[in-house]
Design an enzyme around this catalytic site. Structure first.
Site, PDB file in Angstrom:
ATOM      1  N   LYS A  23       0.826  -1.209   0.000  1.00 28.82           N
ATOM      2  CA  LYS A  23       0.000   0.000   0.000  1.00 28.82           C
ATOM      3  C   LYS A  23       0.857   1.255   0.000  1.00 28.82           C
ATOM      4  CE  LYS A  23      -1.740  -1.260   4.060  1.00 28.82           C
ATOM      5  NZ  LYS A  23      -0.826  -2.271   4.623  1.00 28.82           N
TER       6      LYS A  23
ATOM      7  N   TYR B   9       3.496   6.548   0.449  1.00 30.14           N
ATOM      8  CA  TYR B   9       2.106   7.025   0.494  1.00 30.14           C
ATOM      9  C   TYR B   9       1.941   8.322  -0.312  1.00 30.14           C
ATOM     10  CZ  TYR B   9       2.439   3.688   4.265  1.00 30.14           C
ATOM     11  OH  TYR B   9       2.705   2.561   4.993  1.00 30.14           O
TER      12      TYR B   9
ATOM     13  N   GLU C 133       6.186  -5.852   8.459  1.00 32.87           N
ATOM     14  CA  GLU C 133       5.437  -5.296   7.324  1.00 32.87           C
ATOM     15  C   GLU C 133       5.918  -3.886   6.993  1.00 32.87           C
ATOM     16  OE1 GLU C 133       1.457  -5.268   8.844  1.00 32.87           O
ATOM     17  OE2 GLU C 133       1.360  -7.435   9.064  1.00 32.87           O
ATOM     18  N   PRO C 134       7.187  -3.694   6.687  1.00 34.96           N
ATOM     19  CA  PRO C 134       7.652  -2.340   6.411  1.00 34.96           C
ATOM     20  C   PRO C 134       7.138  -1.809   5.076  1.00 34.96           C
ATOM     21  CG  PRO C 134       9.462  -3.922   6.248  1.00 34.96           C
ATOM     22  CD  PRO C 134       8.243  -4.705   6.539  1.00 34.96           C
ATOM     23  N   GLY C 135       6.747  -0.545   5.076  1.00 34.63           N
ATOM     24  CA  GLY C 135       6.357   0.114   3.822  1.00 34.63           C
ATOM     25  C   GLY C 135       7.318   1.249   3.564  1.00 34.63           C
TER      26      GLY C 135
ATOM     27  N   GLY D 145       6.208   0.838  10.656  1.00 32.64           N
ATOM     28  CA  GLY D 145       6.555   1.972  11.514  1.00 32.64           C
ATOM     29  C   GLY D 145       8.010   2.405  11.401  1.00 32.64           C
TER      30      GLY D 145
ATOM     31  N   HIS E 190       0.996  -3.258  14.822  1.00 33.08           N
ATOM     32  CA  HIS E 190       1.589  -2.143  14.068  1.00 33.08           C
ATOM     33  C   HIS E 190       1.610  -0.946  15.011  1.00 33.08           C
ATOM     34  CE1 HIS E 190       2.674   0.841  11.214  1.00 33.08           C
ATOM     35  NE2 HIS E 190       2.480   0.093  10.152  1.00 33.08           N
TER      36      HIS E 190
HETATM   37  N1  PLP Z   1       1.016  -2.946   7.821  1.00 31.60           N
HETATM   38  C1  PLP Z   1      -0.207  -2.407   7.940  1.00 31.60           C
HETATM   39  C2  PLP Z   1      -1.323  -3.280   8.381  1.00 31.60           C
HETATM   40  C3  PLP Z   1      -0.422  -1.056   7.655  1.00 31.60           C
HETATM   41  O1  PLP Z   1      -1.645  -0.531   7.788  1.00 31.60           O
HETATM   42  C4  PLP Z   1       0.674  -0.263   7.231  1.00 31.60           C
HETATM   43  C5  PLP Z   1       0.488   1.152   6.932  1.00 31.60           C
HETATM   44  O2  PLP Z   1      -0.592   1.698   6.890  1.00 31.60           O
HETATM   45  C6  PLP Z   1       1.929  -0.886   7.094  1.00 31.60           C
HETATM   46  C7  PLP Z   1       2.069  -2.205   7.415  1.00 31.60           C
HETATM   47  C8  PLP Z   1       3.144  -0.128   6.642  1.00 31.60           C
HETATM   48  O3  PLP Z   1       3.568   0.757   7.600  1.00 31.60           O
HETATM   49  P1  PLP Z   1       4.922   1.575   7.469  1.00 31.60           P
HETATM   50  O4  PLP Z   1       4.864   2.325   6.191  1.00 31.60           O
HETATM   51  O5  PLP Z   1       4.962   2.425   8.668  1.00 31.60           O
HETATM   52  O6  PLP Z   1       6.046   0.606   7.474  1.00 31.60           O
END
Ligand code: PLP
Length: 416
Positions: free
Chosen positions: A72, A391, A278-280, A241, A201
């Site tokens: 995402k 994002y 789950e890093p984004g 996070g 998270h």
């Molecule tokens: N996992 C879940 C369920 C999320 O909702 C998000 C972000 O909205 C993420 C992972 C990614 O988070 P981050 O970008 O802080 O690593």
């Protein structure tokens, strides 16, 4: 700067360079290309080398944690394919995101469907596609999954958060680890469903690293309770996070230390537990730079910008940029994140003026940079916004008919 070739691959193009270049140099090169064909379209440059660098940094500091990229954050096919090649898994939030991964030929076991409230039809779809790993945080969701996909590998998402994070989820997601979560483990048992693990998270842009330690401790307590009542738990998912800019690496080092210490303290006796995250932002934020064009620069009295009478005799300037809050700056606007664009080609001795940077739409709330002192730029100038990979593109709309910036991918010969 030497571009060796342009590779035309299925669905995307890669610009291959003789070595790794600074993103600002890459942006300058591609801005020059645009100037040559009189194009003023905003664009983003993705340094695939940086994505690889971030993955290696993760593996160096958190070797026992397998990242599942939260697509995402930026569902960019090149980033996804690069991370897949490096052994990353993927966190998907919907049927479409699941399809993005499966359509690239990535196996369903590499996916966690990490949205604790899923439409029935999507759960059914996950079953058809054999995407078994999925999260829940309520009795209602547990019952829904039980009805549709009882063989799913369910993971209980608990609520532990850093209230100072840029985006917190606690009001919407997560079961209280002390009160609700044990009850949900019991309810799952009554339904003869095995809970496979715990996830959390702490919030996007976590500032307080100690929260990870607290969350891992809660997870351990729930593993203990879960196995006492007969669950076979094997997965710990430490969520997202993590900061994504190089400048914030110290914060990541601190987070990594705390996680490693907490895993040592609480999970070293459970060697068969698989740990994922789950890093984004971590992979994307610093890997993309945005370059937008000034489509108008209008001199006005500064009080029109600042709304302060005393500025009536000061000069001010209103810039109109061809990207805005309905485009790449949506998150910055909703989460009040400060952004500052830099003239790509700063002029020597440019005077500083009270400035506002508007987005291109007809909406009056479309403000990218508010009443700041900025060096004078002109119509046609390029403005660089570094660290725009998280994002931004994924949230951008085409409101008023403005397109999302095109993404240009660059990689060095060695990494290719
Ligand atoms: N996992 C879940 C369920 C999320 O909702 C998000 C972000 O909205 C993420 C992972 C990614 O988070 P981050 O970008 O802080 O690593």
């Amino acid at each position: 700067m030497l571009e060796v070739s342009t590779l035309n691959l299925k669905n995307f193009q890669l610009h291959l360079f003789d070595q790794i270049y600074l993103q600002s140099d890459l942006v300058e090169k591609f801005a020059k290309d645009r100037d040559q064909v009189s194009s003023d379209e905003a664009f983003m440059v993705c340094s695939v080398d940086n994505v690889i660098h971030r993955f290696n940094l993760w593996m160096k500091l958190l070797p026992s944690v397998q990242p599942f990229f939260a697509i995402k954050c930026h569902p960019d096919p090149v980033v996804i394919r690069t991370l897949a090649a490096l052994g990353c898994g993927f966190d998907c939030a919907s049927k479409t995101e699941i399809d993005v991964i499966l359509d690239l030929g990535i196996e369903p076991e590499k996916i966690i469907y990490a949205n604790p409230s899923k439409p029935r039809s999507y759960i059914k779809y996950s079953k058809e596609k054999d995407v078994k790993l999925m999260t829940f945080d309520s009795l209602e969701e547990l019952q829904k999954i039980h009805q549709i996909f009882p063989e799913a590998s369910i993971v209980l998402r608990i609520l532990v958060q850093d209230p100072t994070a840029s985006t917190v989820f606690g009001r919407k997601f997560g079961a209280d680890p002390e009160t609700i979560a044990p009850k949900l483990l019991e309810e799952a048992k009554k339904l003869s469903m095995n809970v496979h693990g715990i996830s959390f998270h702490v919030g996007v842009g976590c500032k307080d690293a100690s929260v990870y330690g607290k969350a891992i401790q809660y997870a351990r307590d729930l593993f203990r309770f879960g196995s006492e009542i007969g669950h076979s738990m094997w997965l710990l998912d430490i969520g997202g996070g993590y900061p994504g800019r190089e400048i914030d690496n110290n914060r990541f080092f601190k987070i990594a230390n705390i996680i490693n210490e907490a895993l040592d303290n609480h999970f070293s006796d459970l060697s068969s537990v698989k740990i994922i995250s789950e890093p984004g932002q971590f992979f994307c934020e610093g890997s993309f730079s945005l370059c937008a064009n000034i489509i108008n620069a209008i001199e006005v009295p500064a009080d029109r910008i600042t709304k302060k009478e005393e500025d009536a005799n000061k000069r001010g300037i209103m810039y109109f940029l061809n990207d805005g809050i309905y485009g790449s700056f949506m998150l910055a606007a909703t989460e009040k994140i400060y952004v500052e664009g830099l003239a790509l080609r700063p002029r020597k001795d440019a005077e500083k003026l009270t400035s506002i940077v508007w987005g291109p739409t007809c909406a009056s709330v479309d403000v990218v940079e508010e009443a700041i002192e900025k060096e004078r730029m002109n119509e046609g100038d390029w403005v660089l916004y570094p660290d725009m990979g998280a994002y931004a593109n994924g949230l951008a709309t085409t409101f008023n008919g403005f397109h999302r910036p095109k993404i240009i991918h660059a990689i060095s010969k060695d990494n290719w």
